[in-house]
Design a protein around this motif. Structure first.
Motif, PDB file in Angstrom:
ATOM      1  N   PRO A 205      82.239  61.096  28.897  1.00 47.32           N
ATOM      2  CA  PRO A 205      80.903  60.992  30.332  1.00 47.32           C
ATOM      3  C   PRO A 205      80.672  59.653  30.884  1.00 47.32           C
ATOM      4  O   PRO A 205      80.331  59.868  31.702  1.00 47.32           O
TER       5      PRO A 205
ATOM      6  N   LEU B 299      81.114  67.649  29.355  1.00 48.71           N
ATOM      7  CA  LEU B 299      80.390  67.359  30.566  1.00 48.71           C
ATOM      8  C   LEU B 299      79.437  67.850  30.548  1.00 48.71           C
ATOM      9  O   LEU B 299      78.440  67.001  31.181  1.00 48.71           O
TER      10      LEU B 299
ATOM     11  N   GLY C 201      77.081  64.769  30.844  1.00 47.60           N
ATOM     12  CA  GLY C 201      78.036  64.146  32.041  1.00 47.60           C
ATOM     13  C   GLY C 201      76.432  63.994  32.750  1.00 47.60           C
ATOM     14  O   GLY C 201      77.080  63.385  33.896  1.00 47.60           O
TER      15      GLY C 201
ATOM     16  N   ILE D 170      77.057  64.807  36.787  1.00 49.54           N
ATOM     17  CA  ILE D 170      78.989  64.573  37.443  1.00 49.54           C
ATOM     18  C   ILE D 170      79.772  65.004  37.919  1.00 49.54           C
ATOM     19  O   ILE D 170      79.803  66.921  36.892  1.00 49.54           O
TER      20      ILE D 170
END
Length: 285
Positions: free
Chosen positions: A56, A74, A78, A81
Motif C-alpha cells: 500500500p 488495502l 491503503g 487507494i
C-alpha cells in the motif's frame, strides 16, 4: 515505451495465484522471485516482488503503478487507494474470535476488553461503528496465542478455514469484513500506464468470466427442443444446429459452473443426451 510497474506478494498463496492470473492473460514473466523485479517478455510490464504489508505505501508513493493485493491489507493500510477489479481468489475473512469458554452474545461483550490484532485501523473503525470501547494490542504474527498467555481477551485476525482458531481453543464470533485479492491502482499512475492497466483489467475480466463458466454441448430431440432451450441460461441464446440423424439437434451454450450440476440433471430429465462439458479459458462478451 512506457512500462506499467505492478507489485505482487513475493511469496505464499497470493504470489502463486497472482502469477497464474498474469500467465492466464498472456503475460510472460522472466522468473525473478529472488529478485526485486522482473520484466515481461511480451507486454509493457515490470513485476515487483514485495512484502504484502509494504505494497500500500508503494502505491501511495507512486513507486508502483498497480498491485495485486489482499483487499484486507488495502483496507487496513491503503487509505483511498482505488480498487480496479476484484479477482475472486485468496478469499478470507477478518474476524473477531474469543476463547471457546467465553460467554459472548453481542459486540457489547467486548466493551472494556483487550483485543490483540495486526489490523488496528480496521478494528478501531469497527469498534467505533458499534460504540464499543476496547483496548487494542498490536501484534505482528501469532495473534491466536494472545488469549492463552493472558495478553488479550479476544483477537481479530484473518480466518480462512477456521482450523487455526480451533487448534488454539478459539471461536469466531463476528466478521468485520470479507476479503479477496484485488487489482489496485496508484493515485499517481500516469495516463499511459492507466491505458496499460485497463488492458490488463479487460483481459483479467475475460479470464474470470471463463473460470465461472462451463461450455456445454448436448443432443436434443426436436420435439423437446423448446423446453430444453427454456432451461438453459445462455449468454444470449443457445446455438442450435441440426444433426445428421433426423429429428435431433445439437445445442451449444454456456452455464454458470455453480449451477452446472443442477441444470444438467434437469436437462437429462427433459431428454437431453450426449452431454459434453468443456472448460473455458477466456470469455469475451
Amino acid at each position: 515505451m512506457s512500462k506499467l510497474k505492478i507489485a505482487v506478494q513475493k511469496s505464499g498463496r497470493l504470489y502463486e495465484e497472482s502469477m497464474q492470473i498474469l500467465k492466464d492473460i498472456g503475460i510472460s514473466i522472466d522468473n525473478g522471485r529472488d529478485q526485486l523485479k522482473a520484466s515481461a517478455k511480451n507486454f509493457p510490464v515490470e513485476v515487483f516482488y514485495l512484502r504484502n504489508g509494504d505494497i500500500p505505501q508503494y502505491l501511495k508513493d507512486g513507486v508502483v503503478d498497480a498491485a495485486i493485493i489482499g483487499e484486507n491489507v488495502l483496507i487496513e493500510k491503503g487509505g483511498n487507494i482505488q480498487i480496479i477489479q476484484k479477482l475472486g481468489f485468496s478469499s478470507c475473512k477478518v474476524s473477531i474470535a474469543v476463547p471457546k469458554s467465553a460467554k459472548y452474545t453481542n459486540m457489547q461483550d467486548l466493551d472494556g476488553k483487550r483485543i490483540a490484532t495486526s489490523y488496528p485501523n480496521t478494528v478501531q473503525q469497527f469498534l467505533d461503528k458499534n460504540n464499543v470501547n476496547a483496548q487494542l494490542h498490536i501484534i505482528n504474527g501469532s495473534v491466536e496465542i494472545a488469549p492463552n498467555i493472558g495478553l488479550a481477551d479476544a483477537i481479530v485476525d484473518i480466518v480462512s478455514s477456521g482450523s487455526t482458531l480451533f487448534k488454539n481453543g478459539l471461536k469466531e464470533v463476528e466478521v468485520l469484513l470479507k476479503s479477496e485479492a484485488v487489482l489496485a491502482a496508484s493515485p499517481l499512475i500516469s495516463d499511459d500506464n492507466l491505458d496499460i492497466l485497463n488492458t490488463i483489467k479487460f483481459r483479467i475480466g475475460s479470464v474470470l468470466k471463463g473460470r465461472r463458466s462451463k461450455y456445454v454441448l448436448l443432443n436434443a430431440p426436436n420435439d423437446k427442443l423448446e423446453e430444453i432451450i427454456a432451461i438453459l441460461p445462455g449468454m444470449k441464446s443457445p446455438t442450435v444446429l441440426p444433426l445428421a440423424q433426423e429429428g435431433w439437434s445439437s445445442v451449444h451454450t454456456v452455464i454458470d459452473k455453480n449451477k452446472f450440476w443442477e441444470i444438467i440433471d434437469i436437462l437429462k430429465e427433459h431428454g437431453a443426451e450426449g452431454i459434453l462439458v468443456c472448460p473455458i479459458d477466456n470469455m469475451i462478451l
